[in-house]
Design a protein around this motif. Structure first.
Motif, short mmCIF file in Angstrom:
data_model
loop_
_atom_site.label_atom_id
_atom_site.label_comp_id
_atom_site.label_asym_id
_atom_site.label_seq_id
_atom_site.Cartn_x
_atom_site.Cartn_y
_atom_site.Cartn_z
N PHE A 3 -6.44 -24.71 -0.32
CA PHE A 3 -6.52 -25.19 -1.69
C PHE A 3 -6.30 -26.70 -1.70
CE2 PHE A 3 -5.08 -20.81 -1.90
CZ PHE A 3 -5.91 -20.26 -2.87
N ASP A 4 -7.26 -27.44 -2.24
CA ASP A 4 -7.13 -28.87 -2.42
C ASP A 4 -6.55 -29.11 -3.81
OD1 ASP A 4 -7.34 -31.58 -2.78
OD2 ASP A 4 -9.44 -31.72 -2.15
N LEU A 5 -5.24 -29.37 -3.88
CA LEU A 5 -4.59 -29.50 -5.18
C LEU A 5 -5.02 -30.75 -5.94
CD1 LEU A 5 -2.90 -27.14 -4.04
CD2 LEU A 5 -0.98 -28.07 -5.34
N THR A 6 -5.62 -31.71 -5.24
CA THR A 6 -6.12 -32.90 -5.95
C THR A 6 -7.38 -32.58 -6.74
OG1 THR A 6 -7.50 -33.66 -4.09
CG2 THR A 6 -5.19 -34.37 -4.12
N GLN A 11 -3.91 -25.41 -14.31
CA GLN A 11 -3.36 -24.07 -14.43
C GLN A 11 -3.38 -23.33 -13.10
OE1 GLN A 11 -1.47 -24.43 -17.33
NE2 GLN A 11 -1.72 -22.22 -17.14
N ASP A 12 -4.37 -23.63 -12.27
CA ASP A 12 -4.41 -23.02 -10.95
C ASP A 12 -3.33 -23.62 -10.05
OD1 ASP A 12 -6.55 -21.31 -11.53
OD2 ASP A 12 -8.00 -22.90 -11.12
N THR A 18 4.21 -22.18 -8.74
CA THR A 18 5.32 -21.39 -9.27
C THR A 18 5.39 -20.01 -8.64
OG1 THR A 18 3.98 -20.61 -11.15
CG2 THR A 18 5.32 -22.60 -11.48
N ASN A 19 4.26 -19.51 -8.12
CA ASN A 19 4.29 -18.21 -7.45
C ASN A 19 4.95 -18.29 -6.09
OD1 ASN A 19 1.70 -15.94 -8.48
ND2 ASN A 19 2.66 -17.50 -9.71
#
Length: 205
Positions: A3-6, A11-12, A18-19
């Motif tokens: 997952f590229d958080l940038t 919301q994803d 948080t999970n």
């Protein structure tokens, strides 16, 4: 999976962070407005980050419509807040305080929760809380959709049965705080165990 958080939708990012970063302790934050109205709100973006100085951190996002939450507005106006740790006895109060009522509603009154006056700050603390920490704002770190609040703990109210006979360490048989996992899932710290590190000599054998 990668997952590229940038590039990920906020919301994803929230869901993934948080999970997997959990359990997170619950701060039931009590504040008082400049006009003297009480407020209570649970925050799970919370932890302690330093003991010298004694610093707690809260991360608070605005309401869904973009308006600033009452907790943040009160902290800006007064420079004070109190973090109340939550156990099962306060779980219903935690849920009521998180309902998102109008600004003219005192959540603590709505929850019919007994409060006590602060010792060093003007905002109240929850008498039933196992530990309540009075804080003065150290600094605010501003982001477009989040404010990170660093508060210096200046006073603690600790329920006597939560400490050992000497009053130095937490009594693990009594202090069972609630922590947030994800969505509406929580955990209670009522099963504790010790893990002692091996010595370097044992590893080298």
């Amino acid at each position: 999976m990668e997952f590229d958080l940038t590039e990920l939708h906020p919301q994803d990012r929230y869901r993934l962070l948080t999970n997997f970063v959990g359990p997170r302790p619950i701060a039931l934050v009590t504040t008082r407005s400049a006009a003297g109205r009480g407020n209570g709100a649970p925050m799970s973006f919370f932890n302690v980050f330093s003991h010298d100085p004694a610093i707690l951190a809260l991360g608070i996002q605005p309401r869904a419509d973009g308006r600033e939450k009452d907790t943040v507005a009160n902290i800006r106006d007064t420079g004070e807040f109190t973090v109340n740790m939550v156990d099962m006895a306060l779980s219903q109060t935690m849920l009521i305080c998180g309902l998102g009522v109008d600004s003219d509603v005192d959540e603590l009154q709505l929850a019919r929760e007994q409060i006590s006056p602060g010792a060093q700050v003007a905002c109240p603390w929850l008498t039933a809380s196992p530990c309540a920490m009075e804080c003065r704002v150290d600094r605010l770190i501003e982001y477009p959709r989040r404010v990170i609040i660093l508060g210096e703990v200046v006073h603690m109210h600790v329920r006597r049965d939560c400490l050992d006979a000497q009053g130095r360490y937490v009594d693990a048989g009594t202090y069972h705080p609630i922590a947030r996992l994800h969505a509406d899932n929580y955990i209670v710290a009522d099963r504790q165990f010790e893990l002692k590190p091996p010595s370097l000599d044992e590893i080298a054998r």
